[in-house]
Write an enzyme that holds these catalytic residues in place. Structure first.
Site, PDB file in Angstrom:
ATOM      1  N   SER A 520       0.834  -1.217   0.000  1.00 57.59           N
ATOM      2  CA  SER A 520       0.000   0.000   0.000  1.00 57.59           C
ATOM      3  C   SER A 520       0.863   1.260   0.000  1.00 57.59           C
ATOM      4  CB  SER A 520      -0.939  -0.014   1.204  1.00 57.59           C
ATOM      5  OG  SER A 520      -1.813  -1.107   1.087  1.00 57.59           O
ATOM      6  N   HIS A 521       2.099   1.119  -0.494  1.00 59.51           N
ATOM      7  CA  HIS A 521       3.044   2.236  -0.421  1.00 59.51           C
ATOM      8  C   HIS A 521       3.045   3.071  -1.691  1.00 59.51           C
ATOM      9  CE1 HIS A 521       5.115  -0.772   2.447  1.00 59.51           C
ATOM     10  NE2 HIS A 521       4.105  -0.164   3.014  1.00 59.51           N
ATOM     11  N   ASN A 522       1.997   3.809  -1.871  1.00 62.96           N
ATOM     12  CA  ASN A 522       1.912   4.764  -2.989  1.00 62.96           C
ATOM     13  C   ASN A 522       2.595   6.062  -2.558  1.00 62.96           C
ATOM     14  OD1 ASN A 522      -0.407   3.387  -4.716  1.00 62.96           O
ATOM     15  ND2 ASN A 522      -0.976   3.263  -2.577  1.00 62.96           N
TER      16      ASN A 522
END
Ligand SMILES: Cc1cc2nc3c(=O)[nH]c(=O)nc-3n(C[C@H](O)[C@H](O)[C@H](O)COP(=O)(O)OP(=O)(O)OC[C@H]3O[C@@H](n4cnc5c(N)ncnc54)[C@H](O)[C@@H]3O)c2cc1C
Ligand code: SF4
Length: 592
Positions: A520-522
């Site tokens: 989930s590392h945008n």
């Protein structure tokens, strides 16, 4: 027609780490502060108490704590020639919702980024020359240095009770820590967590290969801890229901209990949940925000006037709100101009799975989100870019996270994929398998960006946010080279080749796929910088165009590193909140 509410001084959108930190820092100023969170109210008791909180179907399969995709989602495509389609099921990332945001159910790896990761452009050009940076790569430095942000990293780590081992204390390399780490002013608040069998085997193998293993810094407390704000965190008991779950022991730091009780103790602070912010309202000049419009759970719309608006709605929410509201010029990839939506980046993941001998047991049902051992030898600028032929690199690790049987069921290659045969095969390997994984940095490019979708709309009639993203050559090379390292380490652990290889989704000519969950590392979309032509917000995360709007979170990061982003995100939120309280409130206006 929206109902107009009495004005307040500050509106904060979102209750994750960024919104929570802003709330905790601003609430004691005596101003009227309202926090609007689209998700539900939740607290450790009763929402995260065992045994019901260990419901794997509810939390790790159905993702109870994530955003409701039936109301709003994103659309995705790989490049401008494609038509983007909506993410109707949870795909490559999981957007959090509810009090605490993703911070209530994250894993807890809490990094400081390395010095080079704060100055990727100048650090690269100084060492390797301009030719090392491809033409379509929008590489940018942070507008502040590691030294500027170091005290805020320190603060965030102390709030979270991070368990770890310093590798570089005030310039002195420390045994057992990460020798590549940037200088820290103090040791981690808690010692490292108890290593799992897989971590011990990874540590021994990487040492034999001449690498430098160290424990991953974890916001999963290795011991009971009281943070500097007087908040008590419990000791992690390695319950194995960590990532995507709330923590019943308050051992995994989350804004819902480290920030919100402190903010809510102030009489002029008000939290409104089930409050979906649709737009930031601007005055007729378009240069000043007058407040926000939001919808409640019954669909009623309210206008909340405010003098100051702080967005903490995650990368996608921040950029979507800016684009819907007309804050800053939208990015145009054809001309590489405009700023809102620019420099979107992601991360790459892959690795190798190792089967070990049947006399050695792993206990995958015991673990925690951030339990792991890592090497940084091939990450940041700790290796020769020119020789490798790429920028950025990757971290390599082994750990033991949530091994619940619904999500973790390793079997040997060639074994049945269903039925009694599959169950037997899984029983044989469940306790004798481990992974060696990598997490790769991803640079930003002019063709990877965020804008509003021309076709699809959300439940409130607003265009969805559209993501355009694909792997580029640099990242393909990072994945290929790092996968080879993972295989080498896996072979060193098992004495033979790894059982299953997962080289990352770029191999075999594959393009980026938005379907499987990856991370989930945008990052990016509203990056911070010193130049309004290439950044949406200034070094204090204040909009260049609408100075009474601040935009917090990983949307500010100009490109992604080979490590998780919440350390910098938390540090930056403290940095920006400090500027708001001590600079902006004293003299409202542009700080730069
Ligand atoms: C499963 C998982 C594991 C992770 N593990 C790690 C890890 O180990 N280490 C790490 O560094 N990072 C990790 N992350 C990422 C980390 O959780 C995020 O970087 C961090 O929580 C971001 O904080 P934020 O405040 O920017 O956003 P969020 O935590 O996403 O909070 C944003 C909040 O805003 C609300 N919101 C959004 N739009 C609106 C709107 N229009 N109106 C009102 N409210 C709105 C949302 O409901 C949400 O509560 C993980 C994420 C996930 C999902
Ligand atoms: S593993 Fe530890 S930190 Fe994670 S949820 Fe369980 S007790 Fe909490």
């Amino acid at each position: 027609m929206a109902t107009r509410l009495p004005p307040v001084d500050v509106v904060i959108v979102g209750s994750g780490w960024t919104g929570g930190i802003a709330a905790k820092e601003l609430a004691p100023t005596g101003l009227k502060v309202v926090m609007l969170e689209r998700g539900k109210f939740q607290d450790t008791s009763p929402d995260f108490l065992a045994p019901q909180s260990h419901d794997a179907l509810k939390y790790s399969r159905r993702l109870e704590l994530a955003q409701d995709l039936s109301k709003e989602t994103i659309t995705f495509r790989n490049d401008m020639s494609q038509t983007a389609l909506p993410m109707r099921q949870y795909g490559f990332f999981i957007p959090g919702s509810g009090l605490g945001g993703s911070g209530a159910h994250w894993s807890g790896l809490t990094w400081r980024w390395g010095e080079w990761e704060h100055r990727m452009l100048s650090g690269t050009v100084e060492k390797y020359g301009k030719s090392m940076v491809p033409e379509d790569m929008n590489l940018q430095d942070w507008p502040i240095s590691y030294k500027d942000i170091e005290p805020y990293y320190d603060r965030f780590e102390k709030v979270c009770g991070v368990s770890g081992k310093a590798g570089n204390l005030r310039g002195r390399i420390q045994k057992g820590g990460n020798p590549f780490e940037a200088p820290r002013s103090s040791e981690y608040p808690l010692p490292p967590m108890t290593p799992s069998q897989s971590m011990l085997m990874f540590e021994a193998a990487t040492k034999r290969l001449g690498y430098n293993p160290f424990p991953i810094p974890a916001s999963n407390c290795s011991d009971n801890y009281v943070n500097p704000d007087g908040i008590a965190l419990g000791q992690c008991h390695y319950c194995g229901h960590c990532t995507n779950y709330g923590c019943e022991a308050n051992a995994k730091a989350s804004p819902h209990f480290t920030m919100m009780p402190l903010a809510r103790a102030n009489k002029d602070f008000e939290l409104r949940t089930n409050a979906m912010v649709l737009k930031v309202n601007l005055d007729s000049t378009g240069k000043r925000a007058t407040g926000v419009t939001y919808a409640d759970a019954r669909g009623r719309e309210f206008e909340q006037p405010a003098d100051l608006v702080i967005l903490g709605a995650f990368v996608t929410g921040n950029v979507q709100l800016m684009l819907h509201s007309g804050i800053g010029t939208p990015y145009d990839p054809k001309t590489n101009s405009g700023v809102v939506g620019r420099n979107y980046a992601y991360q790459s993941l892959g690795g190798a799975r190792v089967e070990i001998d049947r006399d050695t047991y792993m206990n995958p049902f015991m673990g925690s989100g951030a339990l792991g051992t890592w090497i940084d030898d091939f990450a940041s600028d700790n290796f020769d870019f020119a020789k490798a032929g790429f920028i950025g690199g990757a971290g390599i690790s082994a750990g033991q996270n949530s091994g619940d049987p619904l999500t973790y069921h390793p079997t040997s290659p060639g074994k049945p994929r269903w039925g009694a045969g599959w169950k037997k095969a899984m029983a044989e390997t469940y306790q004798h398998t481990m992974g060696v994984g990598f997490q790769g940095a991803v640079m930003s490019y002019r063709q990877n960006y965020l804008d509003l979708d021309p076709t699809y709309r959300d439940a409130w009639g607003r265009p969805l946010l559209r993501l355009t993203f694909d792997w580029q050559e640099n990242e393909q090379k990072v994945m290929a080279a790092t996968f080879a390292r993972c295989q080498q380490i896996a072979g060193e652990i098992s004495g033979k080749r790894p059982a299953v290889a997962s080289p990352g989704r770029a191999m075999a000519g594959r393009r980026f796929s938005s379907v499987p969950y990856q991370t989930s590392h945008n990052t990016g979309g509203a990056v911070f910088g010193n130049d309004p032509r290439t950044s949406a917000v200034n070094k204090y995360c204040q909009s260049w165009d609408v100075p009474n709007v601040f935009v917090l979170g990983a949307s500010a990061l100009p490109q992604n590193a080979a490590r998780n982003p919440t350390g910098p995100v938390g540090a930056l939120a403290f940095w920006a909140a400090d500027a708001i309280v001590n600079k902006y409130l004293k003299r409202p206006g542009r700080l730069v």
